[in-house]
Design a protein around this motif. Structure first.
Motif, PDB file in Angstrom:
ATOM      1  N   ASP A 174      12.483  -5.770  52.086  1.00  0.00           N
ATOM      2  CA  ASP A 174      12.414  -6.467  53.369  1.00  0.00           C
ATOM      3  C   ASP A 174      12.261  -5.431  54.480  1.00  0.00           C
ATOM      4  OD1 ASP A 174      12.429  -8.585  55.171  1.00  0.00           O
ATOM      5  OD2 ASP A 174      14.607  -8.797  55.179  1.00  0.00           O
ATOM      6  N   GLN A 175      11.611  -5.837  55.567  1.00  0.00           N
ATOM      7  CA  GLN A 175      11.398  -4.928  56.685  1.00  0.00           C
ATOM      8  C   GLN A 175      11.090  -5.731  57.936  1.00  0.00           C
ATOM      9  OE1 GLN A 175       8.466  -1.984  55.724  1.00  0.00           O
ATOM     10  NE2 GLN A 175       8.693  -0.914  57.656  1.00  0.00           N
ATOM     11  N   SER A 176      11.675  -5.317  59.049  1.00  0.00           N
ATOM     12  CA  SER A 176      11.344  -5.939  60.329  1.00  0.00           C
ATOM     13  C   SER A 176      10.180  -5.181  60.946  1.00  0.00           C
ATOM     14  CB  SER A 176      12.547  -5.888  61.278  1.00  0.00           C
ATOM     15  OG  SER A 176      12.751  -4.566  61.758  1.00  0.00           O
ATOM     16  N   ASP A 177       9.626  -5.710  62.036  1.00  0.00           N
ATOM     17  CA  ASP A 177       8.660  -4.914  62.787  1.00  0.00           C
ATOM     18  C   ASP A 177       9.446  -4.027  63.753  1.00  0.00           C
ATOM     19  OD1 ASP A 177       9.348  -6.473  65.040  1.00  0.00           O
ATOM     20  OD2 ASP A 177       7.608  -7.771  64.803  1.00  0.00           O
ATOM     21  N   SER A 178       8.770  -3.194  64.491  1.00  0.00           N
ATOM     22  CA  SER A 178       9.451  -2.222  65.356  1.00  0.00           C
ATOM     23  C   SER A 178      10.224  -2.882  66.495  1.00  0.00           C
ATOM     24  CB  SER A 178       8.453  -1.207  65.909  1.00  0.00           C
ATOM     25  OG  SER A 178       7.476  -1.874  66.679  1.00  0.00           O
ATOM     26  N   ALA A 179       9.891  -4.141  66.836  1.00  0.00           N
ATOM     27  CA  ALA A 179      10.624  -4.867  67.878  1.00  0.00           C
ATOM     28  C   ALA A 179      11.985  -5.333  67.375  1.00  0.00           C
ATOM     29  CB  ALA A 179       9.809  -6.058  68.380  1.00  0.00           C
ATOM     30  N   GLY A 180      12.145  -5.394  66.062  1.00  0.00           N
ATOM     31  CA  GLY A 180      13.416  -5.772  65.458  1.00  0.00           C
ATOM     32  C   GLY A 180      13.657  -7.264  65.440  1.00  0.00           C
ATOM     33  N   LYS A 189      14.535  -1.393  57.604  1.00  0.00           N
ATOM     34  CA  LYS A 189      13.785  -1.429  56.352  1.00  0.00           C
ATOM     35  C   LYS A 189      14.823  -1.448  55.250  1.00  0.00           C
ATOM     36  CE  LYS A 189      10.727   1.373  53.474  1.00  0.00           C
ATOM     37  NZ  LYS A 189      10.023   2.669  53.393  1.00  0.00           N
ATOM     38  N   ALA A 204      15.992  -2.928  64.260  1.00  0.00           N
ATOM     39  CA  ALA A 204      14.790  -2.737  63.454  1.00  0.00           C
ATOM     40  C   ALA A 204      15.282  -2.120  62.152  1.00  0.00           C
ATOM     41  CB  ALA A 204      13.801  -1.808  64.149  1.00  0.00           C
ATOM     42  N   THR A 249      10.707  -1.289  48.558  1.00  0.00           N
ATOM     43  CA  THR A 249      11.090  -2.057  49.743  1.00  0.00           C
ATOM     44  C   THR A 249      11.159  -3.542  49.403  1.00  0.00           C
ATOM     45  OG1 THR A 249      10.025  -0.448  51.209  1.00  0.00           O
ATOM     46  CG2 THR A 249      10.410  -2.652  52.114  1.00  0.00           C
TER      47      THR A 249
END
Length: 103
Positions: free
Chosen positions: A38-44, A28, A26, A36
């Motif tokens: 790019d960013q993933s969600d918490s699941a990665g 940011k 996961a 920012t």
């Protein structure tokens, strides 16, 4: 590559990836001005460390499963002088990273 060792060292017992491991992280990604890009969600997301920028290939193996930290990636270990989507050429990149698993 700069990284914040104190944060990475929180988990000393997890599996440590190599430069060719497939991992789930996961993250940011942001510029030095805090914007920012790019960013993933918490699941990665999962990927091979040999399929990403050199800063990740060299930096993520310093983490262990469950560990988190910050990677400071100079442009020559990122995208160099090439623009990539919202990232201008020559950009230093910062990533907050949590290594969820080595797959």
């Amino acid at each position: 590559i700069g990284f914040e060792e104190d944060t990475i060292a929180k988990n000393r017992t997890g599996t440590q990836p190599t430069a060719t491991s497939n991992v789930t992280v996961a993250y940011k990604g942001y510029f030095t001005n805090g914007t920012t890009f790019d960013q993933s969600d918490s699941a990665g997301i999962s990927f091979g460390l040999n399929q990403v920028i050199k800063g990740w290939t060299e930096g993520i193996p310093h983490f262990k499963t469950g560990g988190s930290g910050i990677l400071l990636v100079p442009s020559h270990l990122g995208y160099g002088n090439n623009a990539m989507g919202p990232i201008p050429g020559g950009s230093a990149l910062i990533f907050d990273v949590k290594l969820i698993s080595v797959n």
